[in-house]
Design a protein around this motif. Structure first.
Motif, PDB file in Angstrom:
ATOM      1  N   SER A  86       0.861  -1.193   0.000  1.00  0.00           N
ATOM      2  CA  SER A  86       0.000   0.000   0.000  1.00  0.00           C
ATOM      3  C   SER A  86       0.886   1.228   0.000  1.00  0.00           C
ATOM      4  CB  SER A  86      -0.915   0.003   1.230  1.00  0.00           C
ATOM      5  OG  SER A  86      -0.136   0.144   2.419  1.00  0.00           O
ATOM      6  N   LYS A  87       0.307   2.327  -0.391  1.00  0.00           N
ATOM      7  CA  LYS A  87       1.104   3.550  -0.460  1.00  0.00           C
ATOM      8  C   LYS A  87       1.645   3.953   0.900  1.00  0.00           C
ATOM      9  CE  LYS A  87      -1.253   5.236  -4.590  1.00  0.00           C
ATOM     10  NZ  LYS A  87      -2.121   6.272  -5.179  1.00  0.00           N
ATOM     11  N   GLU A  89       2.359   1.924   3.323  1.00  0.00           N
ATOM     12  CA  GLU A  89       3.407   0.943   3.638  1.00  0.00           C
ATOM     13  C   GLU A  89       4.708   1.282   2.913  1.00  0.00           C
ATOM     14  OE1 GLU A  89       0.825  -3.128   4.495  1.00  0.00           O
ATOM     15  OE2 GLU A  89       1.545  -2.691   2.478  1.00  0.00           O
ATOM     16  N   LEU A  90       4.586   1.672   1.653  1.00  0.00           N
ATOM     17  CA  LEU A  90       5.784   2.031   0.878  1.00  0.00           C
ATOM     18  C   LEU A  90       6.465   3.255   1.477  1.00  0.00           C
ATOM     19  CD1 LEU A  90       7.588   1.483  -1.543  1.00  0.00           C
ATOM     20  CD2 LEU A  90       6.054   2.892  -2.934  1.00  0.00           C
ATOM     21  N   VAL A  91       5.669   4.237   1.890  1.00  0.00           N
ATOM     22  CA  VAL A  91       6.241   5.435   2.516  1.00  0.00           C
ATOM     23  C   VAL A  91       6.891   5.066   3.843  1.00  0.00           C
ATOM     24  CG1 VAL A  91       5.688   7.680   3.543  1.00  0.00           C
ATOM     25  CG2 VAL A  91       4.651   7.016   1.350  1.00  0.00           C
ATOM     26  N   SER A  92       6.282   4.148   4.572  1.00  0.00           N
ATOM     27  CA  SER A  92       6.840   3.708   5.855  1.00  0.00           C
ATOM     28  C   SER A  92       8.168   2.987   5.645  1.00  0.00           C
ATOM     29  CB  SER A  92       5.834   2.801   6.571  1.00  0.00           C
ATOM     30  OG  SER A  92       6.383   2.292   7.767  1.00  0.00           O
ATOM     31  N   LEU A  93       8.236   2.165   4.604  1.00  0.00           N
ATOM     32  CA  LEU A  93       9.484   1.457   4.298  1.00  0.00           C
ATOM     33  C   LEU A  93      10.592   2.447   3.959  1.00  0.00           C
ATOM     34  CD1 LEU A  93      10.875  -1.268   3.847  1.00  0.00           C
ATOM     35  CD2 LEU A  93      10.035  -1.213   1.483  1.00  0.00           C
ATOM     36  N   PHE A 116       3.158  -0.628 -10.238  1.00  0.00           N
ATOM     37  CA  PHE A 116       2.802  -0.766  -8.820  1.00  0.00           C
ATOM     38  C   PHE A 116       1.364  -0.282  -8.578  1.00  0.00           C
ATOM     39  CE2 PHE A 116       6.999  -1.715  -7.021  1.00  0.00           C
ATOM     40  CZ  PHE A 116       6.634  -2.518  -5.971  1.00  0.00           C
ATOM     41  N   TYR A 117       1.108   0.925  -8.986  1.00  0.00           N
ATOM     42  CA  TYR A 117      -0.203   1.510  -8.732  1.00  0.00           C
ATOM     43  C   TYR A 117      -0.762   2.077 -10.032  1.00  0.00           C
ATOM     44  CZ  TYR A 117       2.043   1.533  -4.149  1.00  0.00           C
ATOM     45  OH  TYR A 117       2.732   1.175  -3.021  1.00  0.00           O
ATOM     46  N   GLU A 118      -2.043   1.900 -10.194  1.00  0.00           N
ATOM     47  CA  GLU A 118      -2.706   2.515 -11.330  1.00  0.00           C
ATOM     48  C   GLU A 118      -2.748   4.031 -11.125  1.00  0.00           C
ATOM     49  OE1 GLU A 118      -3.800   1.118 -14.082  1.00  0.00           O
ATOM     50  OE2 GLU A 118      -3.171  -0.889 -13.440  1.00  0.00           O
ATOM     51  N   ASN A 119      -2.628   4.757 -12.198  1.00  0.00           N
ATOM     52  CA  ASN A 119      -2.733   6.216 -12.098  1.00  0.00           C
ATOM     53  C   ASN A 119      -4.122   6.587 -11.542  1.00  0.00           C
ATOM     54  OD1 ASN A 119      -0.268   6.157 -13.254  1.00  0.00           O
ATOM     55  ND2 ASN A 119      -0.821   7.294 -15.103  1.00  0.00           N
ATOM     56  N   ASN A 120      -4.137   7.507 -10.593  1.00  0.00           N
ATOM     57  CA  ASN A 120      -5.378   7.953  -9.949  1.00  0.00           C
ATOM     58  C   ASN A 120      -5.543   9.447 -10.206  1.00  0.00           C
ATOM     59  OD1 ASN A 120      -7.616   8.409  -8.380  1.00  0.00           O
ATOM     60  ND2 ASN A 120      -6.718   7.656  -6.461  1.00  0.00           N
ATOM     61  N   ASN A 132      -0.970  13.635 -13.579  1.00  0.00           N
ATOM     62  CA  ASN A 132      -1.743  12.531 -14.163  1.00  0.00           C
ATOM     63  C   ASN A 132      -2.183  11.516 -13.113  1.00  0.00           C
ATOM     64  OD1 ASN A 132      -1.486  13.515 -16.838  1.00  0.00           O
ATOM     65  ND2 ASN A 132       0.606  12.674 -16.895  1.00  0.00           N
ATOM     66  N   GLY A 133      -1.868  11.787 -11.856  1.00  0.00           N
ATOM     67  CA  GLY A 133      -2.269  10.891 -10.783  1.00  0.00           C
ATOM     68  C   GLY A 133      -1.299   9.740 -10.580  1.00  0.00           C
ATOM     69  N   ARG A 134      -0.075   9.872 -11.063  1.00  0.00           N
ATOM     70  CA  ARG A 134       0.933   8.813 -10.879  1.00  0.00           C
ATOM     71  C   ARG A 134       1.612   9.031  -9.537  1.00  0.00           C
ATOM     72  NH1 ARG A 134       5.828   8.431 -15.034  1.00  0.00           N
ATOM     73  NH2 ARG A 134       5.751  10.653 -14.538  1.00  0.00           N
ATOM     74  N   PHE A 135       1.818   7.940  -8.758  1.00  0.00           N
ATOM     75  CA  PHE A 135       2.405   8.020  -7.421  1.00  0.00           C
ATOM     76  C   PHE A 135       3.915   7.782  -7.514  1.00  0.00           C
ATOM     77  CE2 PHE A 135       3.400   6.000  -3.225  1.00  0.00           C
ATOM     78  CZ  PHE A 135       3.180   7.115  -2.454  1.00  0.00           C
ATOM     79  N   SER A 136       4.710   8.794  -7.095  1.00  0.00           N
ATOM     80  CA  SER A 136       6.176   8.685  -7.030  1.00  0.00           C
ATOM     81  C   SER A 136       6.621   9.435  -5.784  1.00  0.00           C
ATOM     82  CB  SER A 136       6.840   9.289  -8.267  1.00  0.00           C
ATOM     83  OG  SER A 136       6.567   8.505  -9.404  1.00  0.00           O
TER      84      SER A 136
END
Length: 753
Positions: A86-87, A89-93, A116-120, A132-136
């Motif tokens: 999950s987002k 979780e990734l930030v926590s890592l 990893f994640y669909e654009n939102n 574009n809603g891409r998570f980076s």
């Protein structure tokens, strides 16, 4: 100046000079050896220290590389197993990475769309999503806390994203300044590509603070004023004692050749020793640069050490100063010892010099008896003085004997000087050399007496008479020696030669007179022969001219005959052409006759047809009247054609007769031209024969003329030879007269008056 010094002073100065030079050379060698040893030790220490710090720096940076690789492997494993964090979780890592590594100030992740994640789109511009809603995400330390950058901070245009995606391997950026915890510090970014099924789907990166490395290296001290520094291959200064250097390009701070060499060695991963003046300490310094590559990125950094020469060579300077002081003290002590012994040596040498001067005065006849050298010591100088005194006594005794011997030599040589060689030296001495000289002189006098006799004066008188052309005097064979006997033989030979010269001169004089008369007769005959040859030459030239004229006229006749032959040939060709033309005319006439016969037949048939037409017209009555008129006109034309054919036939027959007559005439002309051509050929042969005969005569006459010219030339040469012979005969006559005259001047035995 040095030449005027005493031996002891020269010895003293020489030893001191050698001693000083030896001390200088020794000091130089010791200093040089100490310098090399100190330099070698310092270099080893600098290499070890540089290697140690370079490895520590490399290890610190590579820890981050290992850490980011581990994080990347975790994400790649999740992608491979379709496990999606999950987002939060990734930030926590990512936050845990920052918490466990104090030197890491930021962790970021760049992902390709829908990885990893669909654009939102609903999250566009929020919570690290792009438009574009891409998570980076990008997690950053900020004043002791961890912050997730809310706005999208990771741009694909940055080199730390582009380079890993292009090369497929880790990338380390050039250091740059970045605000961390409110301070502007040097950072560097390490990024590696993220793979999924062997395709790059993103980039993982960390931002590393170099502050701890900068502080550590900036505080590094080498001796008193030595320091360390870190450079990148692009010339960026990472660490330096002067904070103004941090983050700047070295080429901007120090524009010189050594800067270019430093950067070149870092790029090529080569170590470097060099000397320069440090801009930080303003002192001449010795430098060492060590290079290292961070992980497999291909990025090279350099760790350098700089220490002032005066510090790292301090031991060498100490040894140098000690060597100089020790050398000066030892030189002074040795000089004092040498001065004392030189003074003693000088006093004894003065005594020996005084005794030798007295002996030399005796040798030069200034004194009658030499003085002894008064040195009673039993050392080397005392023994030398005793030995010199004994030798002086022996030399004095020998000199007296030698003086007597020399007086005897003077007497003998005086007698020889007067021309008497029968005296000999009788006294002797203790000197082998003088005795040998005495024997040599006696042997020389004996040999000279055997060679020239016992009285040179008599020999001289005889030679003077001979030089005056008086050869009548004779020497005594017994007392004249070998040379006198040779002179006697020479006198006999000269007398005989003069007698023969007198006889030969007179004979030659008579022969030259006869030769002169004969040459005159020969010259006169040669002149007459020349005159006869000139007359013969004129006659032959006239004959040759006549022959050439005849030959020329024969040539002209041959040319005219040839022209006549050519004309006859041309006439013959024309006659042949005329005959051929006549034959062609006859052929044409025959063809005309045949044509006339045909015309006559046509006219006859036309006449018959016209008669038939008239009959038919008459039968037709009024309807055939017009046709009857036409038939009458046709009959008239047929009659006129028959008459014309008869007239042409008569003309053709006449032409045939004339043509036959012309052919007969042409045949006669051809026969005449053949006869003319044969006659011309015979004439040409006769003319050619005459011309060849004239040419042969001309050639013979020319040969005769050449022979006569040769005879004339030989005769002229004979005349010249005769004239020369006459001159030679006259000269011979003069020479023979001169010979007789010269012989008459000599007085010799058997002379004819």
């Amino acid at each position: 100046m040095f030449k005027n010094l005493t031996f002891s002073n020269k010895l003293l100065y020489g030893v001191l000079t050698v001693l000083i030079l030896t001390s200088i050379i020794t000091t130089y060698l010791i200093y040089n050896k100490a310098f090399e040893a100190t330099k070698t030790t310092s270099e080893k220490y600098m290499i070890e220290l540089a290697h140690k710090n370079a490895l520590e720096i490399k290890g610190d940076i590579e820890k981050s590389v290992v850490l980011i690789k581990t994080f990347s492997s975790t994400l790649e494993t999740a992608l491979k197993e379709d496990f999606i964090y999950s987002k939060p979780e990734l930030v926590s890592l990512m936050s845990s990475v920052l918490e466990k590594n104090p030197y890491i100030v930021g962790v970021w992740l760049y992902l390709e769309p829908n990885t990893f994640y669909e654009n939102n789109p609903s999250m566009a511009g929020r919570y690290s999503h792009d438009e574009n809603g891409r998570f980076s995400p990008y997690v950053l330390k900020n004043n002791g806390s961890l912050d997730l950058m809310w706005q999208y901070p990771v741009l694909k245009a940055n080199s730390w994203i582009l380079e890993p995606m292009r090369t497929g391997k880790e990338f380390i950026s050039e250091p740059y300044k970045f605000v961390v915890d409110g301070e502007n510090v040097l950072n560097t970014t390490v990024s590696i590509p993220l793979f999924n099924n062997n395709e790059i789907v993103g980039v993982v990166g960390i931002d590393i603070s170099l502050e701890s490395i900068v502080k550590k290296i900036s505080k590094l001290k080498l001796l008193n004023n030595g320091y360390g520094y870190i450079l990148t291959a692009e010339g960026t200064v990472i660490a330096h004692p002067d904070e103004e250097y941090h983050g700047k390009k070295l080429i901007e701070l120090e524009k010189n050749e050594i800067t270019k060499k430093i950067l070149e060695n870092i790029k090529n991963k080569k170590e470097l020793f060099f000397d320069n003046t440090s801009t930080y300490t303003n002192k001449s310094s010795y430098n060492y640069l060590d290079t290292f590559t961070i992980a497999n990125s291909g990025v090279n950094w350099g760790f350098g050490l700089s220490v002032p020469n005066e510090e790292y060579l301090n031991d060498a300077f100490t040894i140098k100063n000690f060597s100089i002081i020790a050398s000066c003290i030892s030189t002074i002590l040795i000089a004092l010892v040498l001065y004392y012994f030189t003074k003693i040596l000088n006093s004894k040498l003065t005594i020996i010099q005084s005794g030798l001067n007295s002996f030399f005065d005796f040798l030069n006849k200034k004194t009658k008896n030499p003085k002894n050298i008064e040195i009673s010591n039993n050392d080397e100088f005392g023994k030398m003085a005793l030995n010199i005194n004994n030798n002086i006594e022996n030399i004095s005794s020998n000199i007296q004997k030698e003086s007597l011997l020399l007086d005897d030599v003077k007497k003998v040589l005086s007698s020889v000087n007067h021309g008497y060689i029968d005296k000999k030296i009788t006294l002797s001495s203790n000197s082998d050399t003088l005795n040998e000289l005495k024997n040599l002189i006696n042997n020389m006098l004996k040999n000279l007496e055997n060679f020239v006799g016992n009285d040179i004066n008599k020999l001289s008188e005889i030679l003077e008479e001979y030089s005056s052309n008086n050869f009548t005097l004779q020497l005594n064979e017994k007392t004249s020696g070998k040379l006198g006997n040779k002179i006697i033989s020479m006198n006999d030979m000269i007398n005989k030669m003069l007698q023969q010269n007198q006889l030969d001169g007179k004979t030659l004089e008579q022969s030259s007179y006869q030769l002169n008369n004969n040459v005159k007769i020969l010259t006169q005959n040669a002149l007459k022969q020349i005159s006869f040859l000139e007359q013969t030459t004129d006659s032959i030239n006239q004959i040759s001219e006549n022959i050439r004229d005849s030959s020329s006229k024969s040539t002209q006749m041959f040319n005219i005959s040839s022209c006549t032959k050519d004309s006859a040939i041309k006439g013959k060709k024309l006659a042949f052409q005329t005959a051929n033309s006549m034959d062609e005319i006859n052929e044409k006439v025959s063809a005309i006759n045949e044509s006339i016969s045909i015309i006559d037949q046509i006219a006859f048939q036309t006449n018959i047809l016209s008669l038939n037409a008239a009959v038919e017209a008459a039968t037709a009555g009024e309807a055939g009247k017009g046709f009857a008129v036409v038939a009458q006109e046709v009959r008239n034309l047929a009659n006129r054609s028959a008459e014309a054919a008869k007239e042409i036939s008569k003309l053709v027959q006449s032409a045939t007769v004339q043509t036959n007559e012309g052919k007969i005439i042409s045949d006669s002309m051809i026969e005449g031209f053949n006869d003319l051509e044969n006659n011309v050929v015979e004439t040409n042969k006769l003319i050619d024969s005459v011309t060849n005969a004239a040419k042969d005569q001309e050639n013979k006459i020319n040969e005769i003329s050449q022979i006569i010219n040769e005879l004339n030339r030989f005769t002229n040469e004979n005349t010249k030879v005769a004239n020369k012979t006459s001159d030679i005969a006259s000269q011979t006559k003069k020479i023979s007269s001169k010979i007789v005259e010269n012989v008459q001047k000599n007085n010799f035995n058997g002379k004819e008056i």
